[in-house]
Design an enzyme around this catalytic site. Structure first.
Site, PDB file in Angstrom:
ATOM      1  N   TYR A 139       0.803  -1.220   0.000  1.00  0.00           N
ATOM      2  CA  TYR A 139       0.000   0.000   0.000  1.00  0.00           C
ATOM      3  C   TYR A 139       0.838   1.272   0.000  1.00  0.00           C
ATOM      4  O   TYR A 139       0.326   2.357  -0.295  1.00  0.00           O
ATOM      5  CB  TYR A 139      -0.948   0.008   1.198  1.00  0.00           C
ATOM      6  N   LYS A 194       4.946 -14.563   2.795  1.00  0.00           N
ATOM      7  CA  LYS A 194       5.019 -15.415   1.601  1.00  0.00           C
ATOM      8  C   LYS A 194       6.496 -15.579   1.259  1.00  0.00           C
ATOM      9  O   LYS A 194       6.947 -15.342   0.130  1.00  0.00           O
ATOM     10  CB  LYS A 194       4.232 -14.798   0.439  1.00  0.00           C
ATOM     11  N   ASP A 226      -1.347 -18.024   2.525  1.00  0.00           N
ATOM     12  CA  ASP A 226      -2.437 -18.864   2.046  1.00  0.00           C
ATOM     13  C   ASP A 226      -2.849 -19.886   3.098  1.00  0.00           C
ATOM     14  O   ASP A 226      -4.039 -20.137   3.327  1.00  0.00           O
ATOM     15  CB  ASP A 226      -2.065 -19.548   0.722  1.00  0.00           C
ATOM     16  N   ASP A 250      -4.528  -6.449   6.019  1.00  0.00           N
ATOM     17  CA  ASP A 250      -5.829  -5.919   5.620  1.00  0.00           C
ATOM     18  C   ASP A 250      -6.782  -7.061   5.276  1.00  0.00           C
ATOM     19  O   ASP A 250      -7.923  -7.124   5.745  1.00  0.00           O
ATOM     20  CB  ASP A 250      -5.636  -4.992   4.417  1.00  0.00           C
ATOM     21  N   ASP A 254     -10.156  -8.806   7.765  1.00  0.00           N
ATOM     22  CA  ASP A 254     -11.545  -8.914   7.332  1.00  0.00           C
ATOM     23  C   ASP A 254     -12.039 -10.355   7.449  1.00  0.00           C
ATOM     24  O   ASP A 254     -13.170 -10.606   7.892  1.00  0.00           O
ATOM     25  CB  ASP A 254     -11.693  -8.427   5.888  1.00  0.00           C
TER      26      ASP A 254
END
Length: 367
Positions: A139, A194, A226, A250, A254
């Site tokens: 971001y 990752k 993942d 982020d 959620d």
């Protein structure tokens, strides 16, 4: 008596409703001798529609100079800048980057009285924190990427040693202050990345491993992003503190919010060395704005985090006591079945807010 200035930005959609609710509960908790001074500022998509500015400079200065910032929600569908980016996001992103609010703290907790969509999961089984690095990662590329001849788009992912190290240290400090994971009581920090594919995440992991040596009392582990998405559904009680890059945090937060009743139950705190910004993790939900049915719990819990942050930072027990009473009031109201529509009930914003205001006066500070 020391006073604290709180910059209040109501924002868009249900933002004004939940923000006003949170201010009322805070005022009820602190009483007539409240040390807080609330000052309101304009920002958001609606303000952009009316004035052509989404975050006026006067509002930014007011937020920068305040002791803390409380926000409702930002953004409206289709209200975008000429480059296609959302006008309502300017407020949050500018504060993050210009005030260096590097730590985004997302508590994930299932309350007694809220039904999780996860089978056989009950209150007490989910209670962990997602710590999202807030100033770097993917971001940080906002406004700095490239679009080449309408054929190729590039956004760089940025990780620095300084940025990663400070968020990792914050994770270990949060674990030390916690009671450990629900399943086994172990204070544990999980590094989510990752690293098996991208050098930037392998870099993140290497710094995590080095910092971990300074905290031998805290258990550590790694998880690929993942796999983590699966683990938060299959074994959420295993987790205590999860630390990760900006975008991954982020997305995970959620997903995690969905397991505890949805975004209306998801508070957040974004803090740096000198400034703190507090808002629920949900959006502006313009489809229900003005109907009186918005869930205020997430913003109220965010306001409690604000009081905690101020109280600890200034050694002010009035504020930390008020934060404890607000959280206890939320527990009581939810356990007693005072639920908004999004978490399976029918109580409106005003009814919940009034009940919380009554409860904070009746719950002892030590509870």
């Amino acid at each position: 008596m020391k006073h604290y200035t709180i910059a209040v930005v109501h924002g868009d959609g249900i933002g004004p409703e939940v923000c006003r609710a949170a201010v009322r509960v805070v005022e009820a908790a602190l009483g007539t001798a409240s040390p807080l001074v609330f000052r309101e500022y304009d920002a958001g998509a609606q303000h952009y529609l009316e004035t052509g500015e989404s975050f006026p400079e006067a509002s930014f200065e007011g937020c920068r100079e305040a002791d803390a910032i409380l926000h409702g929600a930002g953004g409206l569908p289709g209200v975008v800048h000429p480059d296609g980016t959302e006008a309502g996001l300017d407020f949050t992103l500018r504060l993050r980057f210009e005030l260096d609010l590097f730590a985004n703290i997302r508590p994930i907790r299932l309350y007694d009285g809220v039904r999780s969509p996860l089978r056989d999961v009950k209150a007490g089984d989910i209670d962990y924190v997602i710590l999202r690095e807030n100033s770097e990662g993917l971001y940080a590329a906002r406004g700095g990427g490239a679009l080449l001849r309408g054929e190729v788009a590039i956004d760089p992912l940025v990780q620095t040693r300084h940025g990663v190290e400070r968020i990792v240290r914050k994770a270990f400090e949060l674990a030390r202050q916690s009671e450990g994971a629900p399943r086994d009581g172990v204070r544990r920090v999980t590094c989510c990345d990752k690293a098996n594919v991208l050098r930037s995440y392998a870099f993140f992991r290497s710094i995590f491993d080095r910092v971990a040596k300074d905290y031998p009392d805290i258990e550590t582990e790694h998880a690929l992003i993942d796999a983590m998405a699966m683990h938060l559904v299959m074994r959420p009680s295993h987790y205590n503190v999860i630390v990760t890059e900006n975008m991954f945090g982020d997305i995970l937060s959620d997903l995690a919010a969905a397991t505890v009743g949805g975004m209306g139950m998801a508070p957040s705190a974004e803090v740096g060395a000198h400034n703190g910004f507090f808002q629920a993790a949900h959006g502006s939900a313009p489809d229900i704005a003005g109907k009186g049915i918005a869930n205020p719990y997430g913003t109220v819990l965010s306001a409690a985090s604000m009081l905690d942050w101020l109280g600890h930072g200034h050694s002010d027990e009035r504020l930390t006591d008020a934060a404890r009473r607000i959280r206890a009031a939320v527990e009581t109201c939810i356990r007693d079945g005072l639920l908004s529509a999004d978490i399976g009930g029918s109580a409106g914003t005003e009814r919940i807010t009034a009940a919380l205001c009554e409860a904070v006066a009746g719950v002892s500070p030590g509870r």
